[in-house]
Write a protein that holds these residues in place. Structure first.
Motif, PDB file in Angstrom:
ATOM      1  N   ALA A  21      79.746 -24.004 -28.579  1.00 12.33           N
ATOM      2  CA  ALA A  21      78.894 -24.399 -29.695  1.00 12.33           C
ATOM      3  C   ALA A  21      78.798 -25.918 -29.713  1.00 12.33           C
ATOM      4  O   ALA A  21      79.788 -26.614 -29.522  1.00 12.33           O
ATOM      5  CB  ALA A  21      79.468 -23.899 -31.004  1.00 12.33           C
ATOM      6  N   ALA A  22      77.602 -26.411 -29.925  1.00  9.88           N
ATOM      7  CA  ALA A  22      77.386 -27.851 -29.980  1.00  9.88           C
ATOM      8  C   ALA A  22      76.234 -28.128 -30.936  1.00  9.88           C
ATOM      9  O   ALA A  22      75.387 -27.255 -31.166  1.00  9.88           O
ATOM     10  CB  ALA A  22      77.052 -28.396 -28.588  1.00  9.88           C
ATOM     11  N   PRO A  23      76.183 -29.324 -31.495  1.00 10.19           N
ATOM     12  CA  PRO A  23      75.033 -29.666 -32.334  1.00 10.19           C
ATOM     13  C   PRO A  23      73.750 -29.600 -31.506  1.00 10.19           C
ATOM     14  O   PRO A  23      73.761 -29.860 -30.301  1.00 10.19           O
ATOM     15  CB  PRO A  23      75.310 -31.102 -32.765  1.00 10.19           C
ATOM     16  N   LEU A  24      72.656 -29.255 -32.147  1.00  7.02           N
ATOM     17  CA  LEU A  24      71.360 -29.167 -31.483  1.00  7.02           C
ATOM     18  C   LEU A  24      70.421 -30.205 -32.061  1.00  7.02           C
ATOM     19  O   LEU A  24      70.277 -30.310 -33.281  1.00  7.02           O
ATOM     20  CB  LEU A  24      70.756 -27.771 -31.680  1.00  7.02           C
ATOM     21  N   ILE A  25      69.803 -30.980 -31.185  1.00  7.67           N
ATOM     22  CA  ILE A  25      68.730 -31.887 -31.586  1.00  7.67           C
ATOM     23  C   ILE A  25      67.452 -31.323 -30.990  1.00  7.67           C
ATOM     24  O   ILE A  25      67.318 -31.209 -29.773  1.00  7.67           O
ATOM     25  CB  ILE A  25      68.992 -33.325 -31.104  1.00  7.67           C
ATOM     26  N   PHE A  26      66.544 -30.926 -31.864  1.00 16.08           N
ATOM     27  CA  PHE A  26      65.316 -30.247 -31.477  1.00 16.08           C
ATOM     28  C   PHE A  26      64.194 -31.281 -31.439  1.00 16.08           C
ATOM     29  O   PHE A  26      63.824 -31.838 -32.461  1.00 16.08           O
ATOM     30  CB  PHE A  26      65.012 -29.144 -32.493  1.00 16.08           C
ATOM     31  N   TRP A  27      63.672 -31.556 -30.246  1.00 13.90           N
ATOM     32  CA  TRP A  27      62.718 -32.634 -30.030  1.00 13.90           C
ATOM     33  C   TRP A  27      61.304 -32.085 -29.879  1.00 13.90           C
ATOM     34  O   TRP A  27      61.030 -31.288 -28.991  1.00 13.90           O
ATOM     35  CB  TRP A  27      63.106 -33.409 -28.779  1.00 13.90           C
TER      36      TRP A  27
END
Length: 94
Positions: A21-27
């Motif tokens: 699990a990791a943070p998601l940055i949605f671009w």
């Protein structure tokens, strides 16, 4: 119908096992939904900045970046781009 493409950029692990699990940055690249692509040079420059400032912003360093190659207007009128981004985000979160 062409498949939706999403480019995933994962952090360097430096010898560690990949995190489940990791943070998601949605671009969603710029261009007003009429031009641009998921391989936007802006995101590459931003990733370099994140690596340089990783001590100040560890969540960014450890994040997975997802860049969506959504359909562009006028070939695909509104809300096609939004629909593509919503579908990609749904897929990534589930």
């Amino acid at each position: 119908v062409s498949p939706l493409r999403v480019i995933l950029l994962r952090p360097l692990e430096h010898g560690r096992k990949p995190r489940k699990a990791a943070p998601l940055i949605f671009w969603m690249h710029g261009g007003g939904f009429t031009l641009g692509s998921a391989r936007d040079p802006y995101i590459m420059n931003m990733l370099k900045d994140v690596q340089q400032t990783s001590k100040r912003y560890p969540a960014f360093r450890d994040a997975v970046w997802a860049s969506v190659d959504y359909r562009l207007a006028p070939d695909h009128p509104f809300p096609a781009a939004i629909d593509d981004c919503r579908l990609a985000l749904y897929y990534l979160l589930n």
